[in-house]
Design an enzyme around this catalytic site. Structure first.
Site, PDB file in Angstrom:
ATOM      1  N   GLU A  57     -12.653  -2.698  12.092  1.00 38.72           N
ATOM      2  CA  GLU A  57     -12.665  -1.918  10.843  1.00 38.72           C
ATOM      3  C   GLU A  57     -13.803  -2.340   9.907  1.00 38.72           C
ATOM      4  OE1 GLU A  57      -8.954  -2.060   8.732  1.00 38.72           O
ATOM      5  OE2 GLU A  57      -9.763  -1.077   6.940  1.00 38.72           O
ATOM      6  N   ASP A  90      -8.393  -9.220   4.091  1.00 39.48           N
ATOM      7  CA  ASP A  90      -8.180  -8.074   4.970  1.00 39.48           C
ATOM      8  C   ASP A  90      -9.252  -7.974   6.050  1.00 39.48           C
ATOM      9  OD1 ASP A  90      -7.186  -5.795   6.030  1.00 39.48           O
ATOM     10  OD2 ASP A  90      -7.734  -4.465   4.376  1.00 39.48           O
ATOM     11  N   GLU A 143       0.821  -1.214   0.000  1.00 35.66           N
ATOM     12  CA  GLU A 143       0.000   0.000   0.000  1.00 35.66           C
ATOM     13  C   GLU A 143       0.858   1.269   0.000  1.00 35.66           C
ATOM     14  OE1 GLU A 143      -2.789  -0.632   3.269  1.00 35.66           O
ATOM     15  OE2 GLU A 143      -4.124  -1.695   1.891  1.00 35.66           O
TER      16      GLU A 143
END
Ligand code: GCV
Length: 614
Positions: free
Chosen positions: A347, A319, A244
């Site tokens: 998240e 993820d 990322e």
């Protein structure tokens, strides 16, 4: 005890309770100052004098015992050292007896805290470390944090975000970290830092960060020396490299092993470790199924890492989704020590607004990846400056459960929830209200999967903030791996990602029996069905319904579960203090609205394919 008597006790506790704001977490002991504590004088003795409700306790050392283990026998706690005595003390306070030793030596929280005081994917306020660093209030907060962690056996904290600023390693910040390390040490907690691989350039003004460049290696060695001079028991570095947009050895055509080993050599003389993350995708893997990329990138490095490097991988290959199959990298890397990274901050599970108890999800992971395969465990923390630390009162249960599972992954989710409810709400699960709350917690993760993405659907979240639904999400300017349509692949022919041998063959990365099990649609568990297979809408499910009907049933069930949680919470009102009841109630209402929105948005969208006349 009779049920009515238990009810009465619970009711009296609730009525006499002081207003509670959640700031005391599960450590709501009254300061009784009753016990006569003899033996070793240490922090454990102080805690017992303050909070133990019995008359006498003796603390003894036995240097032959295992590190961190304790024994509670009669009125004596025995351990190898003062930290073991402290663990034994908290165990005694929550009512444990007998011998206990942790599964792993490394039980670490990963904070994604930024130096500007914000927290990446933090949903409970700003950073306890960096928002207002080094004031008396902050230092007290960190002491409270250390105590809470010690009470559940956590023994390491990575203080800063894996998307790391090079400034973290500047002299000023190292001094700050020393201050924090001095507070955490008596509680048995070592400090670690995330590092930016390009620090020798950003901070050291070198022209390169190439791990094979002698000047670069020398820079890291000098930096390690500087850190260890201040903090002799510093734990080591956590690294997100070539992921990322983060820099890494790949920028110089070097391997992950070459990058990690260079850092490992720098901390080795001091006993430090490198936790190197395998969360990579993108640049080098154009066109490859994202869930396969970590294995592809690391497989050739297996066995090539120094012995103080540990590969840290997320539990699933994508993820931190509400449900993922386990990450096959745990099968692949047979000659590399590995740690699992779990995410405590929710998240992708409603953040701090949804009540979702995560222990069942983590237990599911341990049923595939045996704890003995791992040398440690990391949890991405859900802690911030909010009064109740975690945003949602029930999110505290996830911090608690992470610590308890890091100590003993064989504990059941139920046992942990019972302990937590008893300590946090003074509710015994042998009473009806306790039982009801326990059931709500135990059902909450499956409910979340059902109202967000059942049957193996994944990553159909709104762009970037990962909160609400966006199944039609596609933006040409972003990598395909960030777009929901890439993951569900819905069209009039069907839905799901074909990862079996006729598709991307991601199933081949798994060891048997899972390789065959997942590859064959007939044996693939339905909870992973659309993760591994693209199937027609009228595919016949085990219950005889079509896939489309079955999917609708899941979304409906998810919503009705949250409706039932609201009912349970309403009935629990007499047994819960006012503030925490009200704050939780508000969030549950919000969760119900969100669950309905998920159902509506997803079903409306999928209906456009499922019910379209061919
Ligand atoms: C710290 C996901 C999150 C990012 C996070 C990343 C990681 O992509 O959305 O915020 O960055 O995982 O784990 O490195």
């Amino acid at each position: 005890m009779k049920k009515t008597a238990c009810f009465t006790i619970a009711l009296i506790c609730a009525l006499t309770a002081v207003a509670e704001d959640g700031s005391r977490l599960w450590l709501r002991y009254e300061r009784v100052q009753k016990a006569c504590v003899t033996g070793v004088e240490c922090l454990a003795a102080k805690e017992l004098r303050d909070y133990y409700d019995g008359e006498r306790v003796r603390l003894e050392l036995d240097t032959t015992m295992a590190q961190d283990a304790y024994r509670i026998e009669g009125v004596t706690i025995t351990a190898k050292n003062e930290i073991g005595l402290l663990y034994g003390t908290y165990a005694l306070l929550r009512g444990e007896k007998g011998y206990s030793a942790p599964q792993w030596p490394l039980r670490i929280l990963n904070h994604w805290d930024n130096l500007d005081g914000s927290i990446e994917r933090g949903y409970a306020g700003n950073s306890i470390f960096f928002h207002v660093p080094n004031t008396p209030t902050t230092l007290q907060k960190i002491r409270d944090y250390a105590r809470a962690n010690a009470s559940i056996g956590i023994n390491g904290s990575v203080l800063n975000n894996v998307n790391a600023s090079a400034k973290m390693l500047s002299a000023g910040y190292i001094k700050l970290v020393k201050t924090y390390a001095d507070i955490l040490r008596p509680y048995g907690i070592k400090v670690y830092l995330s590092v930016n691989f390009a620090s020798p350039m950003t901070l050291g003004k070198l022209k390169t960060a190439d791990p094979l460049d002698p000047q670069v290696a020398a820079w890291w060695k000098a930096k390690a020396k500087e850190i260890y001079t201040e903090i002799p028991d510093f734990g080591g570095f956590l690294v997100k490299a070539n992921s990322e947009g983060q820099p890494g050895p790949g920028d110089y055509h070097r391997t992950h092993a070459e990058g990690a080993n260079m850092l490992a050599d720098a901390v080795k003389p001091y006993g430090g470790i490198i936790m190197w993350r395998s969360f990579v995708y993108g640049a080098n893997h154009k066109g490859e199924d994202r869930v396969k990329q970590a294995v592809s990138e690391f497989v050739n490095d297996d066995g090539k890492f120094r012995d103080n490097v540990i590969l840290q991988s997320k539990n699933g290959p994508l993820d931190f989704q509400p449900r993922e199959p386990y990450a096959p990298i745990f099968d692949t890397m047979q000659h590399t020590p590995q740690m699992a990274e779990l995410q405590i901050t929710q998240e992708y599970l409603g953040q701090s607004r949804h009540l979702v108890y995560l222990a069942p999800m983590w237990q599911e992971f341990f049923s595939f990846v045996k704890p003995s395969r791992l040398v440690g465990i990391a949890g991405v923390a859900n802690i911030g400056l909010d009064t109740n630390w975690c945003g949602h009162h029930f999110s505290q249960a996830n911090w608690y459960a992470f610590g308890r599972l890091a100590w003993n992954p064989n504990l059941t989710s139920e046992e942990i929830a019972k302990e937590w409810l008893a300590q946090t709400f003074s509710l015994s699960c042998s009473t009806a209200p306790g039982k009801a709350l326990l059931a709500m917690m135990m059902r909450s993760r499956e409910a979340c999967v059902d109202y967000m993405m059942p049957l193996g659907l994944h990553h159909i979240f709104k762009f970037d903030h990962h909160y609400g639904p966006e199944p039609d999400g596609f933006k040409a300017e972003y990598p395909l791996e960030w777009c929901p349509v890439y993951y569900h692949q819905a069209d009039t022919a069907g839905i799901g990602f074909n990862r079996n041998h006729t598709g991307t063959n991601a199933t081949a990365q798994y060891a048997e029996p899972y390789r065959s099990l997942y590859d064959d649609v007939k044996t693939c568990p339905e909870e992973y069905l659309l993760w591994f297979h693209h199937l027609p809408w009228d595919y016949c499910m085990k219950d005889g319904a079509t896939l489309w009907e079955n999917m609708q049933a899941h979304y409906n069930r998810g919503v009705s579960e949250v409706e039932d949680f609201l009912r349970i919470w309403q009935e629990a009102k007499p047994y819960i203090d006012e503030q925490r009841w009200k704050e939780t109630d508000e969030r549950l209402h919000h969760q119900l609205d969100n669950a309905r929105e998920w159902r509506k948005v997803c079903l409306d969208y999928f209906r456009t394919f499922a019910e379209k006349k061919k």
